[in-house]
Scaffold this motif. Sequence first.
Motif, PDB file in Angstrom:
ATOM      1  N   GLY A  56       0.806  -1.208   0.000  1.00 44.43           N
ATOM      2  CA  GLY A  56       0.000   0.000   0.000  1.00 44.43           C
ATOM      3  C   GLY A  56       0.841   1.260   0.000  1.00 44.43           C
ATOM      4  N   HIS A  57       0.200   2.373  -0.352  1.00 44.18           N
ATOM      5  CA  HIS A  57       0.830   3.694  -0.344  1.00 44.18           C
ATOM      6  C   HIS A  57       2.073   3.751  -1.237  1.00 44.18           C
ATOM      7  CE1 HIS A  57      -1.953   4.608   2.832  1.00 44.18           C
ATOM      8  NE2 HIS A  57      -1.457   3.662   3.606  1.00 44.18           N
ATOM      9  N   GLY A  58       2.067   2.973  -2.331  1.00 39.38           N
ATOM     10  CA  GLY A  58       3.158   3.035  -3.289  1.00 39.38           C
ATOM     11  C   GLY A  58       4.435   2.347  -2.849  1.00 39.38           C
ATOM     12  N   ILE A  59       4.374   1.529  -1.802  1.00 40.40           N
ATOM     13  CA  ILE A  59       5.577   0.877  -1.273  1.00 40.40           C
ATOM     14  C   ILE A  59       5.519  -0.621  -1.567  1.00 40.40           C
ATOM     15  CG2 ILE A  59       6.922   0.352   0.802  1.00 40.40           C
ATOM     16  CD1 ILE A  59       5.788   2.922   2.030  1.00 40.40           C
ATOM     17  N   VAL A  60       6.616  -1.160  -2.061  1.00 40.74           N
ATOM     18  CA  VAL A  60       6.767  -2.605  -2.271  1.00 40.74           C
ATOM     19  C   VAL A  60       7.880  -3.093  -1.367  1.00 40.74           C
ATOM     20  CG1 VAL A  60       7.443  -4.401  -3.912  1.00 40.74           C
ATOM     21  CG2 VAL A  60       5.933  -2.548  -4.647  1.00 40.74           C
ATOM     22  N   TRP A  61       7.599  -4.159  -0.637  1.00 39.17           N
ATOM     23  CA  TRP A  61       8.591  -4.738   0.261  1.00 39.17           C
ATOM     24  C   TRP A  61       9.035  -6.078  -0.301  1.00 39.17           C
ATOM     25  CZ3 TRP A  61      10.724  -2.082   4.177  1.00 39.17           C
ATOM     26  CH2 TRP A  61      11.555  -2.767   5.058  1.00 39.17           C
ATOM     27  N   VAL A  62      10.354  -6.301  -0.359  1.00 40.89           N
ATOM     28  CA  VAL A  62      10.936  -7.552  -0.848  1.00 40.89           C
ATOM     29  C   VAL A  62      11.749  -8.162   0.276  1.00 40.89           C
ATOM     30  CG1 VAL A  62      12.404  -8.641  -2.580  1.00 40.89           C
ATOM     31  CG2 VAL A  62      11.022  -6.649  -3.199  1.00 40.89           C
ATOM     32  N   VAL A  63      11.416  -9.418   0.631  1.00 37.16           N
ATOM     33  CA  VAL A  63      12.084 -10.080   1.742  1.00 37.16           C
ATOM     34  C   VAL A  63      12.640 -11.414   1.288  1.00 37.16           C
ATOM     35  CG1 VAL A  63      10.649  -8.978   3.492  1.00 37.16           C
ATOM     36  CG2 VAL A  63       9.928 -11.145   2.510  1.00 37.16           C
ATOM     37  N   ALA A  64      13.726 -11.846   1.920  1.00 41.45           N
ATOM     38  CA  ALA A  64      14.323 -13.145   1.617  1.00 41.45           C
ATOM     39  C   ALA A  64      13.440 -14.248   2.183  1.00 41.45           C
ATOM     40  CB  ALA A  64      15.724 -13.235   2.211  1.00 41.45           C
ATOM     41  N   TRP A  65      13.312 -15.325   1.427  1.00 40.53           N
ATOM     42  CA  TRP A  65      12.496 -16.468   1.840  1.00 40.53           C
ATOM     43  C   TRP A  65      13.395 -17.694   2.008  1.00 40.53           C
ATOM     44  CZ3 TRP A  65       7.475 -16.903   3.256  1.00 40.53           C
ATOM     45  CH2 TRP A  65       6.957 -18.199   3.362  1.00 40.53           C
ATOM     46  N   PRO A  66      13.204 -18.533   3.060  1.00 37.54           N
ATOM     47  CA  PRO A  66      12.098 -18.480   4.023  1.00 37.54           C
ATOM     48  C   PRO A  66      12.307 -17.437   5.103  1.00 37.54           C
ATOM     49  CG  PRO A  66      13.494 -20.364   4.502  1.00 37.54           C
ATOM     50  CD  PRO A  66      14.030 -19.751   3.220  1.00 37.54           C
ATOM     51  N   LEU A  67      11.208 -16.932   5.610  1.00 38.49           N
ATOM     52  CA  LEU A  67      11.267 -15.866   6.598  1.00 38.49           C
ATOM     53  C   LEU A  67      11.671 -16.364   7.974  1.00 38.49           C
ATOM     54  CD1 LEU A  67       7.978 -14.051   5.613  1.00 38.49           C
ATOM     55  CD2 LEU A  67      10.281 -13.263   5.143  1.00 38.49           C
ATOM     56  N   ASP A  68      11.415 -17.629   8.250  1.00 40.51           N
ATOM     57  CA  ASP A  68      11.645 -18.152   9.597  1.00 40.51           C
ATOM     58  C   ASP A  68      12.785 -19.147   9.643  1.00 40.51           C
ATOM     59  OD1 ASP A  68      10.409 -20.049   8.126  1.00 40.51           O
ATOM     60  OD2 ASP A  68       8.999 -20.684   9.687  1.00 40.51           O
ATOM     61  N   SER A  69      13.787 -18.981   8.771  1.00 38.76           N
ATOM     62  CA  SER A  69      14.933 -19.886   8.807  1.00 38.76           C
ATOM     63  C   SER A  69      15.703 -19.694  10.106  1.00 38.76           C
ATOM     64  CB  SER A  69      15.862 -19.620   7.616  1.00 38.76           C
ATOM     65  OG  SER A  69      16.429 -18.328   7.700  1.00 38.76           O
ATOM     66  N   GLU A  70      16.416 -20.724  10.517  1.00 38.63           N
ATOM     67  CA  GLU A  70      17.121 -20.671  11.797  1.00 38.63           C
ATOM     68  C   GLU A  70      18.199 -19.596  11.796  1.00 38.63           C
ATOM     69  OE1 GLU A  70      19.604 -23.671  14.773  1.00 38.63           O
ATOM     70  OE2 GLU A  70      18.567 -24.444  12.984  1.00 38.63           O
ATOM     71  N   ASP A  71      18.898 -19.451  10.652  1.00 41.20           N
ATOM     72  CA  ASP A  71      19.960 -18.441  10.598  1.00 41.20           C
ATOM     73  C   ASP A  71      19.391 -17.041  10.761  1.00 41.20           C
ATOM     74  OD1 ASP A  71      21.852 -20.365  10.258  1.00 41.20           O
ATOM     75  OD2 ASP A  71      21.937 -20.202   8.074  1.00 41.20           O
ATOM     76  N   SER A  72      18.257 -16.771  10.076  1.00 38.29           N
ATOM     77  CA  SER A  72      17.689 -15.432  10.162  1.00 38.29           C
ATOM     78  C   SER A  72      17.146 -15.151  11.556  1.00 38.29           C
ATOM     79  CB  SER A  72      16.594 -15.242   9.109  1.00 38.29           C
ATOM     80  OG  SER A  72      15.519 -16.128   9.353  1.00 38.29           O
ATOM     81  N   ARG A  73      16.592 -16.175  12.224  1.00 38.55           N
ATOM     82  CA  ARG A  73      16.075 -15.965  13.577  1.00 38.55           C
ATOM     83  C   ARG A  73      17.202 -15.647  14.546  1.00 38.55           C
ATOM     84  NH1 ARG A  73      12.750 -20.575  12.572  1.00 38.55           N
ATOM     85  NH2 ARG A  73      14.159 -21.835  13.841  1.00 38.55           N
TER      86      ARG A  73
END
Length: 421
Positions: A56-73
Amino acid sequence: MCSTENKEEIQQISPEPALILELKTRRPPSFEGRAGCETWSVDFSPEGDWFAWSMGHGIVWVVAWPLDSEDSRNGETDRGDKSFSCGHPVWGLAFGPRPPKSAAAAPPAVTPPIRNHSLLLATGLENGVIKIWNVLTGNAVFDLHGHEGVVRNLIFPQNGTLTLISSSRDKTLRIWDLTQKGKRVQVLSGHKDWISCCSVSSDCSMIASVGRFDRMVCLWSLRSYTFMRSLTGGSRKTLYLLSSCDFSPDGAMLATTAFSGSSWWIDLWDPYTAEKLATLVENFEDYGQNQISSIQFSPNGLYLAIVADNRALQVWEPGKKGMVMQTQVDRDSNGICCSYHPQGGVVATGTRDGHVRFWRAPRTVPSLCHLCRFILRHSVSTHQIEPLPLPKTILEYLTYRNFPERLKTCSSGEEREVWEV
């Protein structure tokens, strides 16, 4: 800009997909209470390692997948999540280029400013402009101009080329050559009103488009850029609107959605013969609470994910069981778009409040018969199969004419409201 919430367990209804993750937008104070917060489009990258949504509001969010990987946590990796400010509301987005299905379909040489191995993200804006972004660098590459209305859909064909297909409320589809920065463009005209959705067959031979108010389902040749045929299903006495479409992964079926009054339905077509193969229908008690917003086949072609007004997600198995799972009724934050992960098992849905939900979808090991049909139909049309000296049962299976009788369409003189699944 966003936060994650893990959902370990939610109440089951008969039966219900598990909500495994939810992204909630944290808006700047200046955006609070303002319209335009809807998530109109979501998409996974071709390899499934990135996810993008228009928050929304002209914003696009791009995130690395998977979101809940152990390294990212544990904070051990730099996820590289990015946000792109597009300046106008974003209605459509797509990652590309999509890799070819076979090694023989090698993509052509790529010229600067788009270099080999670049992951692109195309965003279609409310003002008709299409912005092309380099996901890995976070930089804008160039803009495409030509549409005179909202760009509703964007698709990169699955042939590895830098071709982008867009559909718009200006009643046209456009085919852009990104190696030429969009200077070479083909315009397809024929719809009489808004184009609400488009889809490309897996062999990249056809484009399907649906007109929301003109009630037209059109098929176009992606090779000659010409109109091929329209799909019609007999007379209907009640007003209805078309909303979405999607080719099956093998290109042998086309699903189109419509809604009217107190029911919605999904028609399954043979795009080569324009024959209607089956119809899935659901009726509602509340008039007008039944709009389908999005539909997508699973990567293995066994299921259909459906997003409608009254529920965030429904999953159907058209060939056997009909509906196999659905979420609880949710009118406060209902879904308006969906996307399967390329490896299946997860469906992302975008909501009207700018959030994204990830659902655990069915994982079924396809039968050997289905795999053989899947591979064969990817490269062989219905017209090529029909003359083969095959037993009737096998021929019906290969051409998807073996749906249960309860899913067969009624004759053109019958009312739609009496169809049941």
